[in-house]
Motif scaffolding. Structure first.
Motif, PDB file in Angstrom:
ATOM      1  N   ALA A  49      11.495  -1.860  10.715  1.00 22.81           N
ATOM      2  CA  ALA A  49      10.508  -2.796  10.174  1.00 22.81           C
ATOM      3  C   ALA A  49       9.192  -2.627  10.914  1.00 22.81           C
ATOM      4  O   ALA A  49       9.172  -2.488  12.132  1.00 22.81           O
ATOM      5  N   ILE A  50       8.104  -2.629  10.170  1.00 22.16           N
ATOM      6  CA  ILE A  50       6.754  -2.639  10.717  1.00 22.16           C
ATOM      7  C   ILE A  50       6.191  -4.000  10.337  1.00 22.16           C
ATOM      8  O   ILE A  50       6.119  -4.338   9.147  1.00 22.16           O
ATOM      9  N   ILE A  51       5.811  -4.789  11.333  1.00 29.45           N
ATOM     10  CA  ILE A  51       5.385  -6.160  11.100  1.00 29.45           C
ATOM     11  C   ILE A  51       3.947  -6.308  11.564  1.00 29.45           C
ATOM     12  O   ILE A  51       3.617  -5.913  12.680  1.00 29.45           O
ATOM     13  N   ASP A  52       3.087  -6.876  10.708  1.00 32.48           N
ATOM     14  CA  ASP A  52       1.723  -7.187  11.159  1.00 32.48           C
ATOM     15  C   ASP A  52       1.425  -8.648  10.874  1.00 32.48           C
ATOM     16  O   ASP A  52       2.070  -9.281  10.048  1.00 32.48           O
ATOM     17  N   ASN A  53       0.472  -9.182  11.602  1.00 29.30           N
ATOM     18  CA  ASN A  53       0.085 -10.581  11.414  1.00 29.30           C
ATOM     19  C   ASN A  53      -1.326 -10.671  10.839  1.00 29.30           C
ATOM     20  O   ASN A  53      -2.099 -11.545  11.192  1.00 29.30           O
ATOM     21  N   GLY A  54      -1.643  -9.750   9.925  1.00 26.56           N
ATOM     22  CA  GLY A  54      -2.943  -9.767   9.255  1.00 26.56           C
ATOM     23  C   GLY A  54      -3.002 -10.870   8.218  1.00 26.56           C
ATOM     24  O   GLY A  54      -2.168 -11.786   8.196  1.00 26.56           O
ATOM     25  N   HIS A  55      -3.949 -10.798   7.323  1.00 24.62           N
ATOM     26  CA  HIS A  55      -4.148 -11.867   6.343  1.00 24.62           C
ATOM     27  C   HIS A  55      -3.103 -11.874   5.239  1.00 24.62           C
ATOM     28  O   HIS A  55      -3.009 -12.829   4.477  1.00 24.62           O
TER      29      HIS A  55
ATOM     30  N   TYR B 248      -2.656   6.150  -0.312  1.00 25.77           N
ATOM     31  CA  TYR B 248      -1.495   7.041  -0.224  1.00 25.77           C
ATOM     32  C   TYR B 248      -0.694   6.829   1.053  1.00 25.77           C
ATOM     33  O   TYR B 248       0.464   7.226   1.136  1.00 25.77           O
ATOM     34  N   GLY B 249      -1.294   6.215   2.049  1.00 20.62           N
ATOM     35  CA  GLY B 249      -0.663   6.106   3.361  1.00 20.62           C
ATOM     36  C   GLY B 249       0.639   5.351   3.363  1.00 20.62           C
ATOM     37  O   GLY B 249       1.661   5.851   3.841  1.00 20.62           O
ATOM     38  N   LEU B 250       0.656   4.135   2.844  1.00 13.29           N
ATOM     39  CA  LEU B 250       1.855   3.309   2.922  1.00 13.29           C
ATOM     40  C   LEU B 250       3.030   3.939   2.184  1.00 13.29           C
ATOM     41  O   LEU B 250       4.068   4.206   2.800  1.00 13.29           O
ATOM     42  N   PRO B 251       2.923   4.226   0.892  1.00 16.73           N
ATOM     43  CA  PRO B 251       4.109   4.791   0.233  1.00 16.73           C
ATOM     44  C   PRO B 251       4.478   6.184   0.754  1.00 16.73           C
ATOM     45  O   PRO B 251       5.662   6.498   0.898  1.00 16.73           O
ATOM     46  N   SER B 252       3.493   7.002   1.066  1.00 19.93           N
ATOM     47  CA  SER B 252       3.794   8.357   1.555  1.00 19.93           C
ATOM     48  C   SER B 252       4.459   8.321   2.922  1.00 19.93           C
ATOM     49  O   SER B 252       5.418   9.050   3.173  1.00 19.93           O
ATOM     50  N   ALA B 253       3.951   7.477   3.815  1.00 17.48           N
ATOM     51  CA  ALA B 253       4.549   7.368   5.151  1.00 17.48           C
ATOM     52  C   ALA B 253       5.986   6.871   5.054  1.00 17.48           C
ATOM     53  O   ALA B 253       6.869   7.373   5.747  1.00 17.48           O
ATOM     54  N   CYS B 254       6.209   5.897   4.187  1.00 20.05           N
ATOM     55  CA  CYS B 254       7.555   5.341   4.051  1.00 20.05           C
ATOM     56  C   CYS B 254       8.553   6.377   3.541  1.00 20.05           C
ATOM     57  O   CYS B 254       9.632   6.528   4.102  1.00 20.05           O
ATOM     58  N   VAL B 255       8.215   7.078   2.466  1.00 24.18           N
ATOM     59  CA  VAL B 255       9.180   8.029   1.910  1.00 24.18           C
ATOM     60  C   VAL B 255       9.266   9.304   2.747  1.00 24.18           C
ATOM     61  O   VAL B 255      10.201  10.083   2.558  1.00 24.18           O
ATOM     62  N   SER B 256       8.327   9.508   3.672  1.00 21.64           N
ATOM     63  CA  SER B 256       8.472  10.654   4.572  1.00 21.64           C
ATOM     64  C   SER B 256       9.512  10.371   5.649  1.00 21.64           C
ATOM     65  O   SER B 256       9.965  11.279   6.331  1.00 21.64           O
ATOM     66  N   ILE B 257       9.901   9.106   5.782  1.00 27.56           N
ATOM     67  CA  ILE B 257      10.895   8.709   6.779  1.00 27.56           C
ATOM     68  C   ILE B 257      12.225   8.355   6.122  1.00 27.56           C
ATOM     69  O   ILE B 257      13.286   8.662   6.639  1.00 27.56           O
TER      70      ILE B 257
ATOM     71  N   SER C 245      10.609  -1.439   1.400  1.00 21.92           N
ATOM     72  CA  SER C 245      10.290  -2.755   0.865  1.00 21.92           C
ATOM     73  C   SER C 245       8.993  -3.226   1.502  1.00 21.92           C
ATOM     74  O   SER C 245       8.752  -2.986   2.684  1.00 21.92           O
ATOM     75  N   ILE C 246       8.176  -3.888   0.709  1.00 23.91           N
ATOM     76  CA  ILE C 246       6.961  -4.522   1.201  1.00 23.91           C
ATOM     77  C   ILE C 246       7.145  -6.015   0.999  1.00 23.91           C
ATOM     78  O   ILE C 246       7.414  -6.469  -0.112  1.00 23.91           O
ATOM     79  N   ILE C 247       7.028  -6.762   2.092  1.00 27.05           N
ATOM     80  CA  ILE C 247       7.091  -8.215   2.035  1.00 27.05           C
ATOM     81  C   ILE C 247       5.797  -8.716   2.657  1.00 27.05           C
ATOM     82  O   ILE C 247       5.438  -8.300   3.753  1.00 27.05           O
TER      83      ILE C 247
ATOM     84  N   THR D 298       2.223  -8.929   6.840  1.00 25.51           N
ATOM     85  CA  THR D 298       2.961  -8.012   5.981  1.00 25.51           C
ATOM     86  C   THR D 298       4.062  -7.336   6.779  1.00 25.51           C
ATOM     87  O   THR D 298       3.876  -7.004   7.942  1.00 25.51           O
ATOM     88  N   ILE D 299       5.187  -7.137   6.130  1.00 25.17           N
ATOM     89  CA  ILE D 299       6.332  -6.462   6.737  1.00 25.17           C
ATOM     90  C   ILE D 299       6.715  -5.300   5.821  1.00 25.17           C
ATOM     91  O   ILE D 299       6.881  -5.485   4.617  1.00 25.17           O
ATOM     92  N   ILE D 300       6.828  -4.131   6.407  1.00 28.47           N
ATOM     93  CA  ILE D 300       7.315  -2.955   5.683  1.00 28.47           C
ATOM     94  C   ILE D 300       8.689  -2.634   6.261  1.00 28.47           C
ATOM     95  O   ILE D 300       8.830  -2.470   7.480  1.00 28.47           O
ATOM     96  N   ILE D 301       9.681  -2.558   5.421  1.00 29.39           N
ATOM     97  CA  ILE D 301      11.035  -2.209   5.863  1.00 29.39           C
ATOM     98  C   ILE D 301      11.376  -0.854   5.256  1.00 29.39           C
ATOM     99  O   ILE D 301      11.335  -0.689   4.034  1.00 29.39           O
ATOM    100  N   ILE D 302      11.684   0.089   6.111  1.00 31.24           N
ATOM    101  CA  ILE D 302      12.074   1.428   5.661  1.00 31.24           C
ATOM    102  C   ILE D 302      13.587   1.539   5.822  1.00 31.24           C
ATOM    103  O   ILE D 302      14.128   1.292   6.899  1.00 31.24           O
ATOM    104  N   ASP D 303      14.252   1.927   4.748  1.00 34.87           N
ATOM    105  CA  ASP D 303      15.704   1.969   4.699  1.00 34.87           C
ATOM    106  C   ASP D 303      16.149   3.361   4.260  1.00 34.87           C
ATOM    107  O   ASP D 303      15.350   4.143   3.754  1.00 34.87           O
TER     108      ASP D 303
END
Length: 187
Positions: free
Chosen positions: A3-9, A39-48, A53-55, A114-119
């Motif tokens: 999980a990548i967690i940020d406390n942005g807006h 392209y960063g978020l989806p590309s980075a996620c599927v490269s791993i 999931s984006i929450i 925002t939380i990004i969970i890579i599974d």
């Protein structure tokens, strides 16, 4: 999972959907910060991993999220009647228990962010979580060194220290390790 967690807006449900699309951005031609091309978020996620999931939560609202699974894309589960792949709409979600527990242990609250969970992570070769943490601390310290003056990044509760790859910046990690440094020339 990771999980990548940020406390942005945070992002509203429509923006979550755009963030999951390749090429989706609201920051075209904006030279400040990140997220300019979409392209960063989806590309980075599927490269791993094969699934992400984006929450996201905007202050005062409930968390919303969506999941993209590469295997399900291949099975046609995201394909509409015209044959076009369509990202699902974000829906109200609950945080996974393990993410919620981590937030409760390490933050005072999660009012927005925002939380990004890579599974289904299939592309990481680190033998241990400890080794992966060490490498992430070094990579983030070097990559985001100029941003770390304005915000903090943590890897599993350890604060990332800025690293100047040329070891020229006093106060950055590894600067005082030895006298082997690059020579700074005037511009």
């Amino acid at each position: 999972m990771m999980a990548i967690i940020d406390n942005g807006h945070g992002m509203d449900p429509q923006m979550i959907r755009i963030a999951a699309m390749w090429g989706g951005t609201h920051r075209e031609d904006d030279r400040n910060g990140f997220g300019r091309y979409g392209y960063g978020l989806p590309s980075a996620c599927v490269s791993i991993g094969e699934k992400f999931s984006i929450i996201s939560k905007v202050e005062g609202n409930q968390p919303h999220g969506l999941t993209i699974d590469i295997e399900e894309i291949g099975e046609g589960k995201y394909t509409d009647d015209t044959g076009r792949i369509v990202v699902p709409e974000a829906e109200e979600v609950k945080l996974p228990k393990w993410v919620s527990e981590y937030i409760n242990q390490n933050y005072s609250s999660f009012e927005n962010g925002t939380i990004i969970i890579i599974d289904k992570m299939d592309r990481l070769d680190y033998a241990t979580v400890k080794r992966m943490k060490e490498l992430l601390l070094q990579n983030f310290g070097s990559t985001y060194r100029n941003y770390l003056r304005n915000f903090n990044i943590f890897v599993d509760s350890t604060k990332v220290e800025a690293i100047d790859p040329l070891f020229l910046t006093p106060g950055f990690r590894f600067y005082d390790e030895d006298n082997d440094k690059a020579t700074s020339y005037p511009e």
